[in-house]
Design a protein around this motif. Structure first.
Motif, PDB file in Angstrom:
ATOM      1  N   PRO A  15       0.830  -1.207   0.000  1.00  0.00           N
ATOM      2  CA  PRO A  15       0.000   0.000   0.000  1.00  0.00           C
ATOM      3  C   PRO A  15       0.863   1.255   0.000  1.00  0.00           C
ATOM      4  N   ALA A  16       0.336   2.303  -0.593  1.00  0.00           N
ATOM      5  CA  ALA A  16       0.985   3.603  -0.478  1.00  0.00           C
ATOM      6  C   ALA A  16       0.763   4.167   0.913  1.00  0.00           C
ATOM      7  N   THR A  17       1.645   5.054   1.338  1.00  0.00           N
ATOM      8  CA  THR A  17       1.440   5.811   2.572  1.00  0.00           C
ATOM      9  C   THR A  17       1.518   7.291   2.244  1.00  0.00           C
ATOM     10  N   TRP A  18       0.830   8.083   3.066  1.00  0.00           N
ATOM     11  CA  TRP A  18       0.759   9.525   2.844  1.00  0.00           C
ATOM     12  C   TRP A  18       0.982  10.222   4.176  1.00  0.00           C
ATOM     13  N   VAL A  19       1.860  11.203   4.189  1.00  0.00           N
ATOM     14  CA  VAL A  19       2.180  11.922   5.420  1.00  0.00           C
ATOM     15  C   VAL A  19       2.473  13.368   5.081  1.00  0.00           C
TER      16      VAL A  19
END
Length: 544
Positions: free
Chosen positions: A329-333
């Motif tokens: 999965p992609a992660t976003w921060v």
């Protein structure tokens, strides 16, 4: 032997197959600045325990806690003296055990930091190494080398510390040791089998206590180019995450993570490992996420993206394409404890607040997992005017007082009351390890709770909808047409997100029922609605 554990039930209400971490929202707790349970002015494990219901009500799935291990605190706990003990200023082993169990009872999972690139100079191994003679086996766990020059008076090479200055310190017998961060953080030698075995045992210790996973500090570190060749470049920190460096992101590190993944997979409950890896591009980052390695990696390319529609579309496309190749999965921060808070990064003041509201709606609508940094749900800005005498980040001293470091994003968050530090500690306490601005009263949890236009309530509603809507979380994204300066995409058949990155309102279609917007929308004269500048909106499609 694995201990029997009570793991939290899946917290999402929609049908969401697969491991919990694939689309989780994880809240970063910087332990020293979250909540002070004993009134000494420093956040601690007891403080976190008292605020767990807040995190449950906010709507996150898990919390990640920064290091609480025994440490002289030369770098806020990222200089670990004992990986199996809790620092007395932060609590006890009993406190972390109770915290994990109380979090699980509330449906929250707990991720803890692990720091494998280096130890504290107070670690038993390094003390033993300093007491040993040059060439002794006790020094092989670290990176000791002879110096250059006629008498070995020069460092072994030109490598620089991330915190400024040379990456080498000389000891009284003339040898030099490597520290890519502060001198109090000597780098370990990961070619040594004892180092590898020790960290597998440390991971097992915390997994047996019940933690749900690990955030791996400097996950791109550990191995160095064997010849220690010069780089020939000043200000090497400027190259981090943009091009290859001989001491970061070497291929050998993946052997370690295959061993770690094998251990994690022996435990129940989908335990997870998350990499803090500053690497040159999304494709290189994806190597850490192969099926037999780590589960997630922080997407720093997204965090550093300029505020424009083309830039954000490019980083989203690149990120999703890279992780798709390895099935991760992609992660976003948007913010963390090492970077300037994004309200300030996006322009500060009303402009920064508006863009931050738009950014979180964009972020929580993207496929994958999202990380929130404590206080961003309150719209906290960077504190840029801390007095010199209170600064504690080693970057301040190591840079010769030219880089003020990261303390500005680590100021304690305000909870309630009318005087600083706004409920950071127990009733009556007026201490905080960094001063809290007096004008943060209006940003406190108490001041924002229940106020529909507040940042806190925007986050709470966005997180509630993210749980409830079947199209959000995991899955795919499809871009749809949007005016210049805007992005629009669909998630499933029923959800649409539109973001206006421009500096003027634009007319967009009314896609159906408006779910949530960063600012009020009004009807356009020619039909549709006007989407204000620096604003995002969520829609639920309705049949035409």
């Amino acid at each position: 032997m694995n201990l029997p554990l009570t793991l939290p039930e899946p917290s999402r209400t929609r049908d969401n197959p697969g491991p919990w971490w694939r689309d989780a929202v994880i809240y970063q707790v910087y332990v020293r600045s979250f909540a002070d349970g004993n009134g000494d002015g420093v956040g601690d494990l007891l403080g976190i325990r008292t605020r767990l219901p807040y995190l449950r009500d906010l709507g996150v799935d898990a919390l990640w806690i920064t290091p609480f291990y025994a440490s002289p605190m030369a770098d806020g706990g990222y200089d670990v003296a004992d990986y199996r003990a809790v620092d007395p200023t932060l609590g006890t082993l009993g406190d972390i055990d109770a915290l994990v169990r109380e979090a699980h009872a509330l449906g929250l999972r707990v991720i803890v930091d692990i720091v494998p690139n280096h130890t504290s100079d107070r670690h038993a191994w390094f003390r033993e190494a300093l007491a040993a003679a040059p060439g002794d086996a006790a020094r092989e766990r670290y990176m000791f080398r002879d110096g250059r020059g006629a008498d070995g008076e020069l460092p072994p090479n030109d490598w620089e510390s991330v915190f400024g200055g040379p990456a080498w310190t000389r000891v009284p017998d003339g040898s030099w040791y490597l520290h890519l961060f502060a001198p109090e953080q000597p780098d370990l030698n990961w070619h040594h089998p004892e180092v590898r075995a020790e960290f597998l045992d440390i991971l097992a210790f915390w997994l047996n206590l019940g933690v749900d996973g690990f955030r791996i500090d400097v996950a791109h570190g550990m191995f160095k180019e064997p010849t220690l060749a010069d780089i020939g470049h000043d200000r090497q920190i400027s190259l981090l995450g943009t091009q290859a460096l001989p001491y970061f992101d070497r291929d050998e590190v993946h052997e370690i993570y295959r061993d770690w993944r094998a251990l994690l997979d022996t435990y129940p409950g989908d335990r997870v490992a998350v990499a803090e890896a500053w690497v040159p591009d999304a494709a290189r980052l994806a190597l850490y996420l192969r099926p037999d390695e780590l589960h997630q990696a922080f997407n720093f390319h997204y965090l550093g993206t300029d505020w424009s529609a083309p830039a954000f579309r490019a980083v989203v496309d690149d990120s999703l394409a890279a992780v798709a190749d390895v099935g991760a999965p992609a992660t976003w921060v948007l913010s963390n404890h090492d970077v300037q808070r994004h309200v300030t990064r996006y322009g500060g003041g009303p402009l920064g607040q508006a863009r931050a509201r738009a950014a979180v709606l964009l972020t929580l609508a993207l496929p994958g997992s999202a990380y929130l940094y404590q206080g961003e749900e309150l719209g906290l800005p960077e504190v840029t005017d801390l007095p010199d005498e209170v600064l504690q980040d080693p970057q301040w001293e190591r840079s010769g007082h030219t880089d003020r470091g990261r303390d500005g994003c680590r100021v304690p968050i305000p909870w309630d009351g009318t005087e600083a530090p706004f409920g950071f500690g127990p009733p009556g306490s007026r201490q905080s390890w960094l001063p809290v601005p007096a004008d943060w009263q209006g940003l406190s949890v108490q001041a924002q709770r229940g106020r529909p236009d507040s940042m806190l309530e925007l986050y709470r509603e966005a997180l509630r909808l993210r749980r409830a809507l079947p199209g959000l979380g995991g899955g795919t994204l499809r871009w749809i047409d949007a005016p210049d300066g805007c992005l629009a995409f669909e998630r499933g058949a029923e959800f649409v997100c539109v973001v206006n990155f421009g500096d003027a309102p634009v007319t967009i279609p009314a896609y159906g029922r408006q779910l949530l917007a960063g600012a009020p929308l009004v009807a356009a004269e020619a039909g549709g609605v006007l989407l204000p500048a620096d604003t995002a909106v969520w829609w639920e499609r309705t049949a035409e």
